[in-house]
Write an enzyme that holds these catalytic residues in place. Structure first.
Site, short mmCIF file in Angstrom:
data_model
loop_
_atom_site.label_atom_id
_atom_site.label_comp_id
_atom_site.label_asym_id
_atom_site.label_seq_id
_atom_site.Cartn_x
_atom_site.Cartn_y
_atom_site.Cartn_z
N ASP A 13 0.89 -1.15 0.00
CA ASP A 13 0.00 0.00 0.00
C ASP A 13 0.94 1.22 0.00
OD1 ASP A 13 -2.31 1.67 0.50
OD2 ASP A 13 -1.64 1.79 2.58
N LEU A 14 0.45 2.37 -0.42
CA LEU A 14 1.32 3.55 -0.51
C LEU A 14 1.16 4.48 0.71
CD1 LEU A 14 3.29 5.28 -2.24
CD2 LEU A 14 1.28 6.31 -3.29
N ASP A 15 -0.04 5.09 0.81
CA ASP A 15 -0.28 6.09 1.86
C ASP A 15 -0.25 5.42 3.23
OD1 ASP A 15 -0.81 8.23 0.00
OD2 ASP A 15 -2.78 7.38 -0.36
N THR A 21 1.34 10.43 3.84
CA THR A 21 0.46 11.39 3.16
C THR A 21 -0.87 11.59 3.89
OG1 THR A 21 0.03 9.50 1.79
CG2 THR A 21 1.26 11.29 0.77
N LYS A 49 -8.56 6.30 6.50
CA LYS A 49 -7.38 5.61 5.97
C LYS A 49 -7.77 4.44 5.07
CE LYS A 49 -3.82 6.84 9.22
NZ LYS A 49 -2.94 6.41 10.30
N GLY A 50 -7.23 4.43 3.88
CA GLY A 50 -7.49 3.33 2.95
C GLY A 50 -8.83 3.43 2.25
N ARG A 53 -11.76 7.93 -2.48
CA ARG A 53 -12.04 9.36 -2.45
C ARG A 53 -13.52 9.69 -2.24
NH1 ARG A 53 -9.94 12.55 -7.56
NH2 ARG A 53 -8.06 11.39 -6.96
N SER A 118 -2.54 0.36 -4.31
CA SER A 118 -3.04 1.56 -3.64
C SER A 118 -4.40 1.99 -4.19
CB SER A 118 -2.03 2.70 -3.84
OG SER A 118 -2.59 3.95 -3.47
N ALA A 119 -5.23 2.54 -3.31
CA ALA A 119 -6.54 3.05 -3.74
C ALA A 119 -6.41 4.42 -4.39
CB ALA A 119 -7.45 3.17 -2.51
N SER A 120 -5.23 5.03 -4.26
CA SER A 120 -5.09 6.43 -4.67
C SER A 120 -4.90 6.63 -6.16
CB SER A 120 -3.91 7.06 -3.93
OG SER A 120 -3.71 8.38 -4.39
N ASN A 122 -3.63 9.32 -7.08
CA ASN A 122 -2.44 10.18 -7.09
C ASN A 122 -1.16 9.38 -6.84
OD1 ASN A 122 -3.58 13.00 -7.28
ND2 ASN A 122 -4.74 12.22 -5.54
N LYS A 149 -10.89 -1.27 -1.46
CA LYS A 149 -10.65 -2.11 -0.29
C LYS A 149 -11.84 -1.89 0.65
CE LYS A 149 -5.75 -0.95 -0.79
NZ LYS A 149 -4.60 -0.21 -0.27
N GLU A 173 0.24 -3.15 4.74
CA GLU A 173 -0.92 -2.28 4.85
C GLU A 173 -1.01 -1.58 6.21
OE1 GLU A 173 -3.61 -0.78 4.03
OE2 GLU A 173 -3.90 -1.42 1.98
N ASP A 174 -1.48 -0.35 6.21
CA ASP A 174 -1.69 0.37 7.48
C ASP A 174 -3.17 0.50 7.83
OD1 ASP A 174 -2.12 2.24 5.36
OD2 ASP A 174 -2.10 3.84 6.86
C1 BG6 Z 1 -5.75 5.87 0.09
C2 BG6 Z 1 -5.76 6.82 1.27
O1 BG6 Z 1 -4.46 5.38 -0.11
O2 BG6 Z 1 -6.17 6.55 -1.09
C3 BG6 Z 1 -7.12 7.48 1.42
O3 BG6 Z 1 -5.43 6.11 2.46
C4 BG6 Z 1 -7.52 8.14 0.11
O4 BG6 Z 1 -7.07 8.42 2.47
C5 BG6 Z 1 -7.48 7.11 -1.02
O5 BG6 Z 1 -8.83 8.68 0.20
C6 BG6 Z 1 -7.83 7.72 -2.38
O6 BG6 Z 1 -6.85 8.66 -2.72
P1 BG6 Z 1 -6.94 9.72 -3.90
O7 BG6 Z 1 -5.52 10.25 -3.98
O8 BG6 Z 1 -7.31 8.98 -5.14
O9 BG6 Z 1 -7.94 10.75 -3.52
MG MG Z 2 -2.71 3.21 3.57
#
Ligand code: BG6
Ligand code: MG
Length: 225
Positions: A13-15, A21, A49-50, A53, A118-120, A122, A149, A173-174
């Protein structure tokens, strides 16, 4: 039969695992909440967390007792994301969490397959700012998945990106939802944080600086049998 390091994969996982972040997501969401006339605490932020968006936005709006149309929600999430995007441009290798870069280096050196899960959306700019993109053999981020997730999709795609069967992978994972996703993918779940917060993990380390390669390989072996 004992597995060798070059037969297994690590999915990160990233964040909150590689980079801190969470505080930047919090700042940007808080700015949005404040602009709507309410505030929320760092403890409440833990629950995000996790979480993806739009789901995060729904929870925050519920805390503020605010309802929005779908159109307004998209605009609000875009505003938050623009603020978050500005904050992550300032990230550098010094923002990696303790031991993270060293652990990636060590894993690559001994031939472990490395994926991001990662779910992000970004994730790419964050990896690039930290200068660690090239460590990853497969990158699964918020753009690659259809379900968040605790659905295992993100990690199953990571394993298939590494050409590995799920039971040969360990996930780092956190977030509680991430540990749940790893377990339902049939993978070894390594929690980064506290045992109290991550009781379902197979093993918890306070950071990647504490993580032990041999222990993790033994756990994967046990899970794979
Ligand atoms: C997860 C974070 O990695 O990504 C969440 O823990 C975040 O807090 C999610 O909402 C989605 O991220 P993003 O960057 O696509 O808004
Ligand atoms: Mg995380």
């Amino acid at each position: 039969m004992k597995l060798e390091f070059n037969e297994v994969g690590f999915i990160f996982d990233l964040d909150g695992v590689i980079v801190d972040t969470a505080i930047l997501h919090y700042k940007a969401w808080r700015r949005l909440a404040n602009s709507l006339g309410f505030d929320f605490s760092e403890a409440q932020n833990e629950e995000l967390k996790g979480v993806g968006r739009m789901d995060s936005l729904d929870r925050i709006l519920a805390w503020g007792g605010i309802s929005m149309t779908q159109e307004e929600k998209i605009q609000a999430a875009d505003r938050k994301n623009a603020w978050y995007g500005e904050l992550i441009t300032h990230l550098g290798p010094e923002d990696a969490l303790p031991g993270a870069i060293n652990f990636l280096e060590q894993s690559a050196d001994i031939g472990i397959g490395i994926a991001l899960g990662s779910a992000s959306k970004n994730a790419m700019p964050v990896l690039n700012s930290l200068g660690i993109t090239d460590f990853f053999d497969a990158i699964i981020d918020g753009h690659s998945i259809t379900k968040n997730k605790p659905d295992p999709e993100v990690f199953l795609k990571g394993a298939s990106g590494l050409n590995l069967t799920p039971s040969l992978c360990a996930v780092f994972e956190d977030a509680t939802v991430g540990i749940e996703a790893a377990r339902s993918a049939g993978m070894t779940a390594i929690g980064i944080g506290s045992e109290e917060n991550l009781p379902e993990a197979n093993k918890v380390y306070s950071s990647l600086a504490e993580a032990n390669m041999d222990t993790i390989l033994e756990l994967i072996t046990l899970n794979h049998i």
